[in-house]
Design a protein around this motif. Structure first.
Motif, mmCIF file in Angstrom:
data_model
loop_
_atom_site.group_PDB
_atom_site.id
_atom_site.type_symbol
_atom_site.label_atom_id
_atom_site.label_comp_id
_atom_site.label_asym_id
_atom_site.label_seq_id
_atom_site.Cartn_x
_atom_site.Cartn_y
_atom_site.Cartn_z
ATOM 1 N N ILE A 114 54.776 37.227 64.774
ATOM 2 C CA ILE A 114 53.732 37.773 65.650
ATOM 3 C C ILE A 114 52.350 37.392 65.107
ATOM 4 O O ILE A 114 51.471 36.970 65.855
ATOM 5 N N PHE A 115 52.194 37.494 63.792
ATOM 6 C CA PHE A 115 50.935 37.077 63.163
ATOM 7 C C PHE A 115 50.606 35.634 63.551
ATOM 8 O O PHE A 115 49.499 35.319 63.981
ATOM 9 N N MET A 120 47.226 31.541 68.489
ATOM 10 C CA MET A 120 47.096 30.827 69.756
ATOM 11 C C MET A 120 46.082 31.498 70.674
ATOM 12 O O MET A 120 45.554 30.876 71.590
ATOM 13 N N ILE A 121 45.831 32.785 70.460
ATOM 14 C CA ILE A 121 44.941 33.516 71.369
ATOM 15 C C ILE A 121 43.489 33.100 71.133
ATOM 16 O O ILE A 121 42.974 33.248 70.032
ATOM 17 N N PRO A 122 42.828 32.563 72.157
ATOM 18 C CA PRO A 122 41.453 32.127 71.970
ATOM 19 C C PRO A 122 40.514 33.320 71.815
ATOM 20 O O PRO A 122 40.688 34.338 72.489
ATOM 21 N N VAL A 157 46.254 34.787 56.318
ATOM 22 C CA VAL A 157 47.540 35.305 55.862
ATOM 23 C C VAL A 157 48.519 34.142 55.683
ATOM 24 O O VAL A 157 49.223 34.053 54.678
ATOM 25 N N GLU A 269 40.261 20.160 48.086
ATOM 26 C CA GLU A 269 41.207 19.066 48.185
ATOM 27 C C GLU A 269 42.614 19.536 47.882
ATOM 28 O O GLU A 269 43.562 19.179 48.564
ATOM 29 N N LEU A 272 43.780 21.708 50.903
ATOM 30 C CA LEU A 272 44.204 21.021 52.110
ATOM 31 C C LEU A 272 45.677 20.646 51.992
ATOM 32 O O LEU A 272 46.423 20.675 52.952
ATOM 33 N N ASN A 273 46.099 20.311 50.783
ATOM 34 C CA ASN A 273 47.500 19.970 50.595
ATOM 35 C C ASN A 273 48.381 21.208 50.616
ATOM 36 O O ASN A 273 49.442 21.221 51.199
ATOM 37 N N ILE A 277 49.620 21.044 56.037
ATOM 38 C CA ILE A 277 49.354 20.564 57.383
ATOM 39 C C ILE A 277 50.486 19.647 57.795
ATOM 40 O O ILE A 277 50.597 18.523 57.337
ATOM 41 N N GLU A 278 51.344 20.204 58.603
ATOM 42 C CA GLU A 278 52.513 19.454 59.046
ATOM 43 C C GLU A 278 52.724 19.702 60.518
ATOM 44 O O GLU A 278 52.325 20.717 61.042
ATOM 45 N N GLY A 279 53.406 18.739 61.148
ATOM 46 C CA GLY A 279 53.621 18.860 62.595
ATOM 47 C C GLY A 279 54.438 19.988 62.957
ATOM 48 O O GLY A 279 55.242 20.604 62.990
ATOM 49 N N LEU B 24 45.172 43.518 63.951
ATOM 50 C CA LEU B 24 45.975 42.774 64.928
ATOM 51 C C LEU B 24 46.110 43.558 66.228
ATOM 52 O O LEU B 24 45.907 43.025 67.315
ATOM 53 N N PRO B 215 53.582 12.235 64.165
ATOM 54 C CA PRO B 215 53.578 13.692 64.379
ATOM 55 C C PRO B 215 52.191 14.297 64.196
ATOM 56 O O PRO B 215 51.793 15.195 64.938
ATOM 57 N N ILE B 216 51.442 13.777 63.206
ATOM 58 C CA ILE B 216 50.105 14.309 62.953
ATOM 59 C C ILE B 216 49.158 13.913 64.084
ATOM 60 O O ILE B 216 48.331 14.718 64.521
ATOM 61 N N LEU B 219 49.842 16.190 66.834
ATOM 62 C CA LEU B 219 49.282 17.502 66.533
ATOM 63 C C LEU B 219 47.771 17.532 66.763
ATOM 64 O O LEU B 219 47.234 18.459 67.367
ATOM 65 N N GLN B 230 37.862 24.972 75.097
ATOM 66 C CA GLN B 230 37.052 26.078 74.580
ATOM 67 C C GLN B 230 35.687 25.645 74.066
ATOM 68 O O GLN B 230 35.041 26.399 73.345
ATOM 69 N N PHE B 275 43.543 31.520 78.915
ATOM 70 C CA PHE B 275 44.697 31.893 78.096
ATOM 71 C C PHE B 275 45.973 31.227 78.616
ATOM 72 O O PHE B 275 46.773 30.690 77.845
ATOM 73 N N LYS B 289 57.723 18.165 71.318
ATOM 74 C CA LYS B 289 57.259 17.346 70.199
ATOM 75 C C LYS B 289 58.376 16.520 69.579
ATOM 76 O O LYS B 289 58.168 15.403 69.135
ATOM 77 N N TYR B 295 60.096 11.573 63.622
ATOM 78 C CA TYR B 295 59.983 12.562 62.565
ATOM 79 C C TYR B 295 60.662 12.182 61.261
ATOM 80 O O TYR B 295 60.648 12.947 60.326
#
Lengths: 279, 297
Positions: A114-115, A120-122, A157, A269, A272-273, A277-279, B24, B215-216, B219, B230, B275, B289, B295
């Motif tokens: 849920i977190f 996704m909520i703008p 989180v 740096e 970021l790793n 960041i993965e698809g 939340l 994939p990136i 994304l 937005q 939304f 995807k 992949y």
């Protein structure tokens, strides 16, 4: 031509190309600096002069003493807001991340999903109801109202959980055997071991708050509470043709973030790793 | 980790999750639902809440029948069609340059990242000045080549390209770092094998790098579609939606309807349209995807 020479030419060519691109990126900044050092009359003279004929710091003095606003107050407000928001947001994220990473309980995975889903909520969808909620809590036009929604930071989180999950359990077991409580483990073991991730998140929250515009624009109505971005935004409609003032104000607003970035570059740096960041 | 399942553990779990979960619920779950509810009402924020009137789907009908939503979506599409291909190419180019080991790479990395650090307010102010029709830097530069540049931001056709230009400058450093992380992750042995087979730089890029980081790329495209719906600050500061309605976009409409015209219900309807669009894009991403990209790396 020898192979060595060819390699050298290739290398020089590479530097030339990347430097041209870098120049394109920083030209707007150079132009901003140049404009901020000009007087009002020099703004609209052609051809363009990169180095003003009469270099003057008047624009900076004028922007700091701009009528109807308190520019120095706005700088203070921005710092205050960004620091408090960063603290609240990072602390609350770290606490939740610790539980998600290390303490199993019933329904943990569902709650974590849920977190993640809320990412996704703008912000522009929740903005109107949040405004109404703050209105009923009598928190409009207060810093508390501005800050409080950021107590929940799904990205934070997620980022911290990824990092904390990668820390070996042995560290905690040792502390637990010594009789440490979960709260002690969190403060004495978890937080110190998560420093790089915490630094990265703190930077993102700080920069995000420092640069934010729409939410403060809605919540704050009292000029004395305006942030730097709000003052700049308002100036752009009221002093639209005084570009030297706008540019001087913009430069002042950019400097703290650049300094913070340089301080934290090393952590970023790594971050970021570890952010995964993965698809 | 082994933790005794006692009262102390339960209390800690509860207290540690409390700030996030409360935030939340109060500032995300409740708002998203009440935004939907609000969109069925006529509500002026300046009047007491008892004055709200239920009007059913009326706001949505107005939205769909007025030309405004179509203009909004056309403008957004116009923006994305220009912005997305350019941002992919530019940030990939930056990333592939930064992925080489050379002296001063950190300096360039910081330089490319400077616009990302800059607030959109400051960025928009700079670009408003650069794009000034008469005295702006860009048109002076074009004049050097004998090209008469348009009065960018006050021209119906050129306002959006002007915003795209500013956005590319602002964002490319950000996506370059994302691509850079992906490029560093590509197994070097593929390149070595290709070099033995005599592959050149372009062949290596198109046959190895591109498929492996697809994939990136996918994304980043999705991220930019979602972000594209937005965009706000750039537009709000640079054009305010103008000239005419040439650059009106969803969030700008939400803001103006709610806080300038005090039509909270109508703005909420707009926000739910946004939304739903984002929900659909995200759903498509999840669903497809696996089919679109390679992949195995």
């Amino acid at each position: 031509m020898t192979l060595d020479k060819k390699k050298k030419i290739k290398k020089i060519l590479f530097y030339v190309i990347i430097s041209i691109i870098a120049l394109l990126v920083i030209v707007p900044f150079l132009w901003m600096i140049s404009t901020s050092l000009k007087g009002r009359e020099a703004l609209r003279t052609l051809p363009i002069r990169w180095i003003p004929k009469d270099i003057t710091l008047d624009a900076y003095k004028e922007v700091i003493n701009i009528p109807n606003f308190s520019f120095t107050r706005a700088v203070f407000n921005s710092f205050y807001l960004s620091i408090v928001t960063t603290f609240v947001s990072v602390m609350s994220s770290a606490m939740a991340a610790f539980i998600f990473a290390k303490i199993p309980f019933k329904g943990r995975n569902v709650l974590f999903s849920i977190f993640l889903a809320t990412m996704m909520i703008p912000g522009s969808v929740t903005m109107i109801p949040n405004y109404i909620i703050l209105k009923h809590l009598h928190l409009l036009n207060t810093f508390t109202g501005l800050i409080i929604p950021f107590i929940f930071n799904a990205f934070g989180v997620f980022l911290l959980r990824q990092h904390m999950a990668s820390i070996d359990d042995a560290y905690f077991e040792a502390a637990a055997i010594d009789g440490a409580s979960l709260v002690q483990i969190f403060f004495k073991v978890m937080l110190p071991l998560s420093k790089p991730a915490l630094a990265v998140l703190a930077f993102f929250v700080f920069a995000g708050t420092w640069n934010s515009y729409l939410w403060p624009l809605i919540v704050l109505t009292d000029r004395a509470k305006y942030t730097l971005q709000l003052v700049l935004g308002t100036m752009s409609t009221r002093f639209g043709n005084y570009e030297h003032l706008l540019m001087a104000g913009s430069i002042i607003s950019i400097i703290p973030i650049i300094l913070a970035y340089i301080i934290i570059q090393h952590f970023l740096e790594e971050g970021l790793n570890l952010g995964g960041i993965e698809g | 980790m082994y933790i005794k399942n006692n009262a102390q553990k339960k209390i800690t779990v509860f207290l540690f999750l409390l700030p996030s979960v409360a935030g939340l619920i109060v500032f995300n779950v409740v708002p998203i639902i009440s935004a939907l509810g609000l969109s069925f009402f006529r509500y002026d924020i300046l009047k007491p809440i008892e004055d709200m009137t239920y009007i059913g789907l009326s706001h949505y009908r107005t939205l769909l029948s007025s030309g405004e939503l179509r203009a909004v979506l056309t403008n957004t599409l116009y923006y994305m069609v220009m912005y997305i291909p350019i941002i992919i190419v530019v940030s990939l180019l930056l990333a592939s340059m930064l992925s080489r080991k050379f002296k001063g790479v950190t300096v360039y990395k910081v330089l490319f990242y400077l616009p990302v650090l800059t607030s959109w307010v400051a960025g928009a102010l700079i670009w408003k000045w650069i794009l000034n029709g008469e005295y702006g830097l860009l048109n002076q530069f074009l004049a050097f080549f004998g090209i008469q540049g348009p009065s960018w931001l006050t021209n119906r056709v050129w306002a959006m390209p002007g915003i795209v230009l500013a956005s590319i400058w602002k964002d490319s450093g950000h996506f370059a770092l994302i691509f850079l992380a992906a490029l560093i992750g590509v197994n070097k042995s593929y390149y070595e094998a290709a070099e033995i087979d005599g592959a050149g730089t372009w062949k290596k890029f198109s046959r190895i790098t591109l498929p492996l980081i697809s994939p990136i790329i996918f994304l980043v495209i999705i991220i930019n579609i979602i972000a594209g719906f937005q965009i706000f600050e750039s537009i709000f500061i640079m054009t305010g939606g103008g000239p005419g309605n040439a650059t009106i976009v969803i969030v700008e409409r939400i803001y103006k309807n709610a806080f300038k015209f005090y039509r909270m219900g109508y703005a909420a309807a707009y926000s739910w349209v946004l939304f739903i669009i984002i929900f659909v894009v995200t759903y498509i991403q999840f669903k497809f995807k696996k089919r679109w990209v390679n992949y195995d790396s």
